[in-house]
Design a protein around this motif. Structure first.
Motif, PDB file in Angstrom:
ATOM      1  N   TYR A  46      33.639  24.791 -29.091  1.00 15.48           N
ATOM      2  CA  TYR A  46      32.394  25.255 -28.823  1.00 15.48           C
ATOM      3  C   TYR A  46      31.790  24.436 -27.545  1.00 15.48           C
ATOM      4  N   TYR A  47      31.077  25.235 -26.796  1.00 13.74           N
ATOM      5  CA  TYR A  47      30.239  24.550 -25.636  1.00 13.74           C
ATOM      6  C   TYR A  47      29.089  24.099 -26.313  1.00 13.74           C
ATOM      7  N   LEU A  48      28.771  22.880 -26.397  1.00 13.94           N
ATOM      8  CA  LEU A  48      27.554  22.364 -27.091  1.00 13.94           C
ATOM      9  C   LEU A  48      26.688  21.889 -25.714  1.00 13.94           C
ATOM     10  N   THR A  49      25.502  22.504 -25.635  1.00 14.35           N
ATOM     11  CA  THR A  49      24.519  21.847 -24.498  1.00 14.35           C
ATOM     12  C   THR A  49      23.401  21.243 -24.858  1.00 14.35           C
ATOM     13  N   GLU A  50      23.114  21.538 -26.179  1.00 16.56           N
ATOM     14  CA  GLU A  50      21.434  21.004 -26.661  1.00 16.56           C
ATOM     15  C   GLU A  50      21.776  19.928 -27.481  1.00 16.56           C
ATOM     16  N   SER A  51      20.815  18.703 -27.288  1.00 20.21           N
ATOM     17  CA  SER A  51      20.718  17.539 -28.299  1.00 20.21           C
ATOM     18  C   SER A  51      19.807  17.764 -29.581  1.00 20.21           C
ATOM     19  N   ALA A  52      20.383  17.378 -30.605  1.00 17.74           N
ATOM     20  CA  ALA A  52      19.291  17.343 -31.435  1.00 17.74           C
ATOM     21  C   ALA A  52      18.373  16.374 -31.529  1.00 17.74           C
ATOM     22  N   ASN A  53      17.129  16.480 -31.793  1.00 16.41           N
ATOM     23  CA  ASN A  53      16.055  15.477 -31.818  1.00 16.41           C
ATOM     24  C   ASN A  53      15.951  15.049 -33.280  1.00 16.41           C
ATOM     25  N   ASP A  54      16.247  15.553 -34.063  1.00 14.76           N
ATOM     26  CA  ASP A  54      16.100  15.413 -35.517  1.00 14.76           C
ATOM     27  C   ASP A  54      17.415  14.364 -35.886  1.00 14.76           C
ATOM     28  N   LYS A  55      17.118  13.049 -36.170  1.00 17.31           N
ATOM     29  CA  LYS A  55      18.274  12.162 -36.563  1.00 17.31           C
ATOM     30  C   LYS A  55      18.987  12.528 -38.146  1.00 17.31           C
ATOM     31  N   ASN A 136      28.045  23.557 -42.978  1.00 19.07           N
ATOM     32  CA  ASN A 136      27.511  24.576 -43.625  1.00 19.07           C
ATOM     33  C   ASN A 136      28.470  25.829 -42.979  1.00 19.07           C
ATOM     34  N   LEU A 137      29.390  26.527 -43.952  1.00 21.41           N
ATOM     35  CA  LEU A 137      30.187  27.375 -43.119  1.00 21.41           C
ATOM     36  C   LEU A 137      29.751  28.818 -43.528  1.00 21.41           C
ATOM     37  N   TYR A 138      28.662  28.959 -44.486  1.00 19.06           N
ATOM     38  CA  TYR A 138      28.014  30.205 -44.914  1.00 19.06           C
ATOM     39  C   TYR A 138      27.158  30.747 -44.106  1.00 19.06           C
ATOM     40  N   ASP A 139      26.093  29.920 -43.624  1.00 14.44           N
ATOM     41  CA  ASP A 139      24.897  30.238 -42.694  1.00 14.44           C
ATOM     42  C   ASP A 139      25.097  29.885 -41.269  1.00 14.44           C
ATOM     43  N   LYS A 140      24.732  30.708 -40.173  1.00 10.48           N
ATOM     44  CA  LYS A 140      24.621  30.575 -38.913  1.00 10.48           C
ATOM     45  C   LYS A 140      23.292  29.868 -38.469  1.00 10.48           C
ATOM     46  N   GLY A 141      23.392  29.030 -37.734  1.00 13.56           N
ATOM     47  CA  GLY A 141      22.110  28.052 -37.031  1.00 13.56           C
ATOM     48  C   GLY A 141      22.611  27.844 -35.661  1.00 13.56           C
ATOM     49  N   ASP A 142      21.409  27.430 -35.065  1.00 11.05           N
ATOM     50  CA  ASP A 142      21.728  26.954 -33.529  1.00 11.05           C
ATOM     51  C   ASP A 142      22.489  25.512 -33.573  1.00 11.05           C
ATOM     52  N   LEU A 143      23.423  25.647 -32.806  1.00 10.18           N
ATOM     53  CA  LEU A 143      24.445  24.437 -32.820  1.00 10.18           C
ATOM     54  C   LEU A 143      24.087  23.473 -31.827  1.00 10.18           C
ATOM     55  N   MET A 144      23.723  22.097 -32.484  1.00  3.07           N
ATOM     56  CA  MET A 144      23.339  20.940 -31.355  1.00  3.07           C
ATOM     57  C   MET A 144      24.259  19.779 -31.534  1.00  3.07           C
ATOM     58  N   ILE A 145      24.018  18.815 -30.870  1.00  2.00           N
ATOM     59  CA  ILE A 145      24.873  17.739 -30.559  1.00  2.00           C
ATOM     60  C   ILE A 145      24.144  16.615 -31.365  1.00  2.00           C
ATOM     61  N   PRO A 146      24.468  16.178 -32.638  1.00  2.00           N
ATOM     62  CA  PRO A 146      24.059  15.007 -33.222  1.00  2.00           C
ATOM     63  C   PRO A 146      23.524  14.023 -32.335  1.00  2.00           C
ATOM     64  N   VAL A 147      22.535  13.592 -33.127  1.00  2.00           N
ATOM     65  CA  VAL A 147      22.041  12.203 -32.301  1.00  2.00           C
ATOM     66  C   VAL A 147      22.975  11.127 -32.342  1.00  2.00           C
ATOM     67  N   GLY A 148      23.111  10.409 -31.383  1.00  2.00           N
ATOM     68  CA  GLY A 148      24.148   9.377 -31.094  1.00  2.00           C
ATOM     69  C   GLY A 148      25.490   9.853 -30.528  1.00  2.00           C
ATOM     70  N   LEU A 149      25.701  11.288 -30.244  1.00  2.00           N
ATOM     71  CA  LEU A 149      27.109  11.722 -30.042  1.00  2.00           C
ATOM     72  C   LEU A 149      26.968  12.344 -28.703  1.00  2.00           C
ATOM     73  N   THR A 150      27.926  12.763 -27.947  1.00  2.00           N
ATOM     74  CA  THR A 150      27.879  13.570 -26.674  1.00  2.00           C
ATOM     75  C   THR A 150      28.838  14.798 -26.844  1.00  2.00           C
ATOM     76  N   ALA A 151      28.813  15.608 -25.991  1.00  2.00           N
ATOM     77  CA  ALA A 151      29.540  16.719 -25.841  1.00  2.00           C
ATOM     78  C   ALA A 151      30.595  17.066 -24.676  1.00  2.00           C
ATOM     79  N   LYS A 152      31.668  17.786 -24.911  1.00  2.00           N
ATOM     80  CA  LYS A 152      32.627  18.204 -23.828  1.00  2.00           C
ATOM     81  C   LYS A 152      32.008  18.935 -22.723  1.00  2.00           C
ATOM     82  N   GLN A 153      31.925  18.815 -21.436  1.00  2.00           N
ATOM     83  CA  GLN A 153      31.561  19.576 -20.450  1.00  2.00           C
ATOM     84  C   GLN A 153      32.662  20.592 -19.917  1.00  2.00           C
ATOM     85  N   LYS A 154      32.027  21.487 -19.133  1.00  2.00           N
ATOM     86  CA  LYS A 154      32.781  22.675 -18.502  1.00  2.00           C
ATOM     87  C   LYS A 154      33.506  21.979 -17.333  1.00  2.00           C
TER      88      LYS A 154
END
Length: 154
Positions: A46-55, A136-154
């Motif tokens: 997945y291409y993750l672009t939004e960081s979570a604010n919630d720790k 949770n693999l049952y429900d779909k939610g907006d995917l975010m980068i957990p606090v303290g981590l980063t994500a791969k870029q294009k």
């Protein structure tokens, strides 16, 4: 057959929660809440672009990452797609493994009697402590980068 499946689901639930009643949490079982389309870097990431604010996002069972896919038989693949999109805090390549299932909860997308189980993944990189990520693999939610981590870029 259906009674055997329900019995197995209840046994799993008892083992995970200590009672026959599924545990409830703030975000684990609200069903589908996704508002944004998921983007991909490739079929496995997945291409993750939004960081979570919630720790607590992803780190606590009451606020798991909601990748969905159980009804489409893509739940485990979606879990890996999410984790494959993450990097350590300084761009380190992460490693992960599935530690097991836990934490029964009610969800309209549950396969048996509206019950779901979270999957617990252990995430680490060279020189780091191991982090717990609940998915949770049952429900779909907006995917975010957990606090303290980063994500791969294009």
């Amino acid at each position: 057959m259906q009674k055997a499946i329900l019995l197995l689901a209840n046994i799993l639930l008892i083992g995970c929660t200590g009672t026959k009643k599924a545990s409830t949490s703030d975000n684990a079982g609200k069903g589908d809440t996704r508002t944004k389309e998921v983007e991909f870097l490739d079929d496995q990431t997945y291409y993750l672009t939004e960081s979570a604010n919630d720790k607590t996002y992803g780190y606590e069972k009451g606020n798991p990452v909601k990748v969905g896919g159980s009804k489409e038989n893509s739940g485990p693949k979606n879990q890996r797609r999410f984790l494959n999109g993450l990097l350590g805090p300084n761009g380190e390549q992460i490693k992960y493994y599935r530690a097991g299932s836990c934490c029964g909860f009610k969800t309209p997308n549950g396969l048996f009697d509206n019950i779901g189980l979270l999957d617990l993944y252990k995430v680490y990189w060279d020189g780091s402590d191991t982090l717990n990520i609940y998915i949770n693999l049952y429900d779909k939610g907006d995917l975010m980068i957990p606090v303290g981590l980063t994500a791969k870029q294009k």
